[in-house]
Design a protein around this motif. Structure first.
Motif, PDB file in Angstrom:
ATOM      1  N   VAL A 101       0.839  -1.205   0.000  1.00 56.28           N
ATOM      2  CA  VAL A 101       0.000   0.000   0.000  1.00 56.28           C
ATOM      3  C   VAL A 101       0.871   1.251   0.000  1.00 56.28           C
ATOM      4  CG1 VAL A 101      -1.718   1.308   1.285  1.00 56.28           C
ATOM      5  CG2 VAL A 101      -1.944  -1.171   1.095  1.00 56.28           C
ATOM      6  N   LEU A 102       1.923   1.253   0.821  1.00 54.04           N
ATOM      7  CA  LEU A 102       2.818   2.417   0.850  1.00 54.04           C
ATOM      8  C   LEU A 102       3.453   2.658  -0.514  1.00 54.04           C
ATOM      9  CD1 LEU A 102       4.621   1.839   4.282  1.00 54.04           C
ATOM     10  CD2 LEU A 102       3.003   3.667   3.748  1.00 54.04           C
ATOM     11  N   VAL A 103       3.957   1.601  -1.134  1.00 58.47           N
ATOM     12  CA  VAL A 103       4.613   1.740  -2.437  1.00 58.47           C
ATOM     13  C   VAL A 103       3.615   2.189  -3.504  1.00 58.47           C
ATOM     14  CG1 VAL A 103       5.769   0.443  -4.276  1.00 58.47           C
ATOM     15  CG2 VAL A 103       6.451   0.114  -1.897  1.00 58.47           C
ATOM     16  N   ALA A 104       2.361   1.783  -3.361  1.00 54.26           N
ATOM     17  CA  ALA A 104       1.342   2.142  -4.352  1.00 54.26           C
ATOM     18  C   ALA A 104       1.048   3.637  -4.363  1.00 54.26           C
ATOM     19  CB  ALA A 104       0.057   1.365  -4.079  1.00 54.26           C
ATOM     20  N   HIS A 105       1.325   4.331  -3.236  1.00 55.36           N
ATOM     21  CA  HIS A 105       0.931   5.736  -3.130  1.00 55.36           C
ATOM     22  C   HIS A 105       2.082   6.723  -2.959  1.00 55.36           C
ATOM     23  CE1 HIS A 105      -3.484   5.818  -3.065  1.00 55.36           C
ATOM     24  NE2 HIS A 105      -3.421   4.632  -2.499  1.00 55.36           N
ATOM     25  N   LEU A 106       3.159   6.310  -2.300  1.00 57.73           N
ATOM     26  CA  LEU A 106       4.183   7.260  -1.887  1.00 57.73           C
ATOM     27  C   LEU A 106       5.445   7.152  -2.732  1.00 57.73           C
ATOM     28  CD1 LEU A 106       3.896   7.014   2.007  1.00 57.73           C
ATOM     29  CD2 LEU A 106       2.525   8.329   0.391  1.00 57.73           C
ATOM     30  N   LYS A 107       6.253   8.186  -2.655  1.00 60.37           N
ATOM     31  CA  LYS A 107       7.548   8.208  -3.345  1.00 60.37           C
ATOM     32  C   LYS A 107       8.645   8.434  -2.312  1.00 60.37           C
ATOM     33  CE  LYS A 107       7.450  13.188  -4.426  1.00 60.37           C
ATOM     34  NZ  LYS A 107       6.326  13.471  -3.551  1.00 60.37           N
ATOM     35  N   PRO A 108       9.892   8.036  -2.631  1.00 61.45           N
ATOM     36  CA  PRO A 108      10.982   8.223  -1.672  1.00 61.45           C
ATOM     37  C   PRO A 108      11.057   9.660  -1.166  1.00 61.45           C
ATOM     38  CG  PRO A 108      11.729   6.864  -3.493  1.00 61.45           C
ATOM     39  CD  PRO A 108      10.349   7.342  -3.853  1.00 61.45           C
ATOM     40  N   GLY A 109      11.246   9.781   0.128  1.00 70.97           N
ATOM     41  CA  GLY A 109      11.309  11.095   0.762  1.00 70.97           C
ATOM     42  C   GLY A 109      10.017  11.509   1.425  1.00 70.97           C
ATOM     43  N   ASP A 110       8.898  10.868   1.066  1.00 76.14           N
ATOM     44  CA  ASP A 110       7.628  11.184   1.717  1.00 76.14           C
ATOM     45  C   ASP A 110       7.666  10.755   3.183  1.00 76.14           C
ATOM     46  OD1 ASP A 110       6.504  12.308  -0.514  1.00 76.14           O
ATOM     47  OD2 ASP A 110       5.424  10.511  -1.135  1.00 76.14           O
ATOM     48  N   THR A 164     -10.610   9.255   4.908  1.00 72.04           N
ATOM     49  CA  THR A 164      -9.808   9.881   3.854  1.00 72.04           C
ATOM     50  C   THR A 164     -10.120   9.203   2.526  1.00 72.04           C
ATOM     51  OG1 THR A 164      -7.958   8.351   4.230  1.00 72.04           O
ATOM     52  CG2 THR A 164      -7.931  10.431   5.452  1.00 72.04           C
ATOM     53  N   ARG A 165      -9.698   9.828   1.443  1.00 71.77           N
ATOM     54  CA  ARG A 165      -9.983   9.263   0.121  1.00 71.77           C
ATOM     55  C   ARG A 165      -9.218   7.962  -0.119  1.00 71.77           C
ATOM     56  NH1 ARG A 165     -10.361  14.844  -1.467  1.00 71.77           N
ATOM     57  NH2 ARG A 165      -8.098  14.970  -1.802  1.00 71.77           N
ATOM     58  N   SER A 166      -7.975   7.930   0.338  1.00 76.69           N
ATOM     59  CA  SER A 166      -7.137   6.741   0.143  1.00 76.69           C
ATOM     60  C   SER A 166      -6.977   6.027   1.479  1.00 76.69           C
ATOM     61  CB  SER A 166      -5.768   7.139  -0.405  1.00 76.69           C
ATOM     62  OG  SER A 166      -5.890   7.790  -1.660  1.00 76.69           O
ATOM     63  N   TRP A 167      -7.402   4.781   1.530  1.00 77.60           N
ATOM     64  CA  TRP A 167      -7.329   4.052   2.792  1.00 77.60           C
ATOM     65  C   TRP A 167      -7.176   2.558   2.525  1.00 77.60           C
ATOM     66  CZ3 TRP A 167     -11.118   0.366   3.840  1.00 77.60           C
ATOM     67  CH2 TRP A 167     -12.274   0.426   3.043  1.00 77.60           C
ATOM     68  N   ALA A 168      -6.640   1.875   3.528  1.00 79.16           N
ATOM     69  CA  ALA A 168      -6.500   0.424   3.462  1.00 79.16           C
ATOM     70  C   ALA A 168      -6.688  -0.144   4.863  1.00 79.16           C
ATOM     71  CB  ALA A 168      -5.142   0.027   2.907  1.00 79.16           C
ATOM     72  N   VAL A 205      -6.588  -0.564  -3.839  1.00 81.31           N
ATOM     73  CA  VAL A 205      -6.581  -2.016  -4.013  1.00 81.31           C
ATOM     74  C   VAL A 205      -6.217  -2.389  -5.448  1.00 81.31           C
ATOM     75  CG1 VAL A 205      -7.961  -4.128  -3.859  1.00 81.31           C
ATOM     76  CG2 VAL A 205      -8.229  -2.320  -2.133  1.00 81.31           C
ATOM     77  N   ASP A 206      -6.681  -1.612  -6.405  1.00 82.64           N
ATOM     78  CA  ASP A 206      -6.335  -1.889  -7.808  1.00 82.64           C
ATOM     79  C   ASP A 206      -4.823  -1.752  -8.023  1.00 82.64           C
ATOM     80  OD1 ASP A 206      -7.188  -2.369 -10.635  1.00 82.64           O
ATOM     81  OD2 ASP A 206      -6.277  -0.392 -10.902  1.00 82.64           O
ATOM     82  N   ARG A 207      -4.222  -0.734  -7.435  1.00 81.39           N
ATOM     83  CA  ARG A 207      -2.769  -0.571  -7.578  1.00 81.39           C
ATOM     84  C   ARG A 207      -2.020  -1.722  -6.921  1.00 81.39           C
ATOM     85  NH1 ARG A 207      -1.778   5.886  -6.185  1.00 81.39           N
ATOM     86  NH2 ARG A 207      -2.864   6.734  -8.024  1.00 81.39           N
ATOM     87  N   VAL A 208      -2.472  -2.144  -5.745  1.00 80.40           N
ATOM     88  CA  VAL A 208      -1.819  -3.250  -5.053  1.00 80.40           C
ATOM     89  C   VAL A 208      -1.913  -4.526  -5.879  1.00 80.40           C
ATOM     90  CG1 VAL A 208      -1.991  -4.778  -3.045  1.00 80.40           C
ATOM     91  CG2 VAL A 208      -2.064  -2.300  -2.735  1.00 80.40           C
TER      92      VAL A 208
END
Length: 443
Positions: free
Chosen positions: A168-177, A281-285, A310-313
């Motif tokens: 889930v983290l990788v699906a939404h965030l980029k390094p440094g976040d 929130t809009r994005s949740w897991a 979920v689709d990204r995961v």
């Protein structure tokens, strides 16, 4: 600045590898300042852009951190240094109350479930292109989550809670976040986040879960994600109460763009109700594991969330492992439908053992925490000394350093296999190791 160590390389990857090797070997220590980019470029005879690219690689790999004009430093806790190393070796004859494992005697037998799953597999082969989620697993998981107030959403299956959270983290965030995490909190998670090139920021915890003011502060400061343990928080045993859940949802609604991840790893071993935050929130897991109730080696967690998450995961999962074995999923279905685990007796057993220790410690003037789950958290004035003295007394406990960022020192005791006859001697040893203490908070 670097002592005797000389950074080498002509290309960005070579320069980055030279620094990372030195960090791994200890030649470059945590907090050590690296040369300014232009200075290092002159020393190596390369373009400053090459050094800038090398430093970027090191930041993304969570080896260094950069603070503007103050320069770049080796991270205080490099991703290569896992908190698993901060554990106590248990000598022969010493009682292990540090592991964090469930009681094997309270885990169900897996033999019949896997035999039934294998027989079903012989009749209904799973082939490439088939649905990665076992339909009956999805149906039962959805029904149980809905009964607990978790919003409806698509499902995915991962290889345990940590795997699900990572995806889930990788699906939404980029390094440094920046990711907001509970402090004290789950040591493996505190290792995972910097290993992904993300930054952790601590949020205080009390018996009712994350502190709303802390959450608001870190979200206002720009944290992109928040990870919350709903029940049996590791290591403190905190449980998100109904009142706290309302307060946290109110804070989260002020930050609808934040990614919320909830970890309900203790489903099946706790008898306190769930108060989910999902949907604020809009994005949740929402992640629910079977490890604590049915056995860590099952390595299976069910994940639901908003459709995009979920689709990204699932999309990224298809490019790697493909899916979690449907044989394994079918075995879990069998465990669920055959009621292989007593949903009342198992939580009651853990609760009884935990409460016995908490009462014994309180009688000896020792403040401790543990509303739910497998562990008790005890604030101590001298963590290293307490661990050493308890080990000498015949008890191996877990150092709080495995679970802390900025929280005060503490030790964690796992109660899962603690016998009633052991409670008094253990409480005596703890009281002797740390001395009576006034009531205090672990935040």
């Amino acid at each position: 600045m670097l002592g005797e160590y000389r950074i080498e390389g002509r290309r960005a990857a070579e320069i980055a590898a030279s620094v990372e090797r030195a960090v791994g070997s200890g030649e470059l220590e945590p907090g050590q300042l690296l040369p300014p980019m232009r200075e290092l470029a002159v020393e190596l005879g390369v373009n400053p852009n090459t050094v800038a690219a090398a430093y970027r690689i090191l930041r993304e790999r969570a080896v260094i951190e950069t603070a503007g004009r103050r320069g770049s430093r080796v991270r205080p806790r490099p991703a290569t240094t896992g908190r698993e190393y901060a554990r106590v070796e248990v000598p022969e004859g010493v009682r292990d109350v540090a592991s964090g494992n469930p009681d094997p005697a309270l885990l169900p037998s897996l033999a019949k479930a896997f035999v039934a799953a294998a027989e079903q597999g012989d009749r209904e082969s799973v082939l490439y292109g088939d649905d990665p989620v076992e339909p009956e697993l999805a149906r039962i998981a959805r029904d149980r989550m809905a009964a607990d107030g978790v919003p409806q959403g698509p499902l995915a299956v991962a290889s345990g809670s940590l795997d699900a959270i990572e995806r889930v983290l990788v699906a939404h965030l980029k390094p440094g976040d920046t990711v907001a995490v509970e402090d004290p909190g789950w040591g493996s998670l505190l290792d995972l986040i910097p290993a992904l090139g993300l930054r952790t920021v601590p949020v205080g915890v009390d018996d009712d879960g994350p502190l709303p003011d802390d959450v608001r502060r870190v979200l206002d400061a720009g944290a992109r994600a928040l990870i919350v343990t709903d029940r049996a928080q590791n290591p403190t045993g905190a449980v998100v109460s109904a009142t706290r859940a309302r307060a946290l949802r109110s804070v989260l609604r002020e930050h609808p763009e934040v990614l919320l991840i909830e970890d309900d790893h203790s489903h099946g071993i706790v008898d306190l109700p769930l108060h989910p935050l999902a949907g604020a929130t809009r994005s949740w897991a929402f992640v629910r594991s079977v490890a604590k109730a049915y056995g860590p080696d099952l390595r299976l967690a069910v994940l639901t969330g908003d459709p995009v998450t979920v689709d990204r995961v699932r999309g990224r999962q298809c490019l790697g492992p493909g899916w979690v074995s449907r044989l394994q999923q079918r075995a879990v279905v069998r465990l669920w439908t055959d009621e292989a685990q007593d949903p009342t007796a198992v939580p009651a057993a853990y609760s009884r053992r935990r409460d016995l220790l908490l009462r014994a410690l309180a009688e000896r003037g020792v403040q401790a925490y543990g509303r739910s789950g497998l562990n008790v958290w005890i604030p101590v004035p001298d963590e290293t000394g307490a661990v050493a003295r308890l080990l000498h007394a015949g008890w191996a406990v877990s150092p709080g350093a495995r679970f802390r960022m900025s929280a005060p020192p503490g030790i964690r005791i796992t109660i899962s296999t603690l016998g009633a006859d052991e409670v008094g001697p253990l409480a005596d040893a703890v009281a002797s190791a740390i001395g009576p203490a006034p009531a205090r908070s672990y935040v």
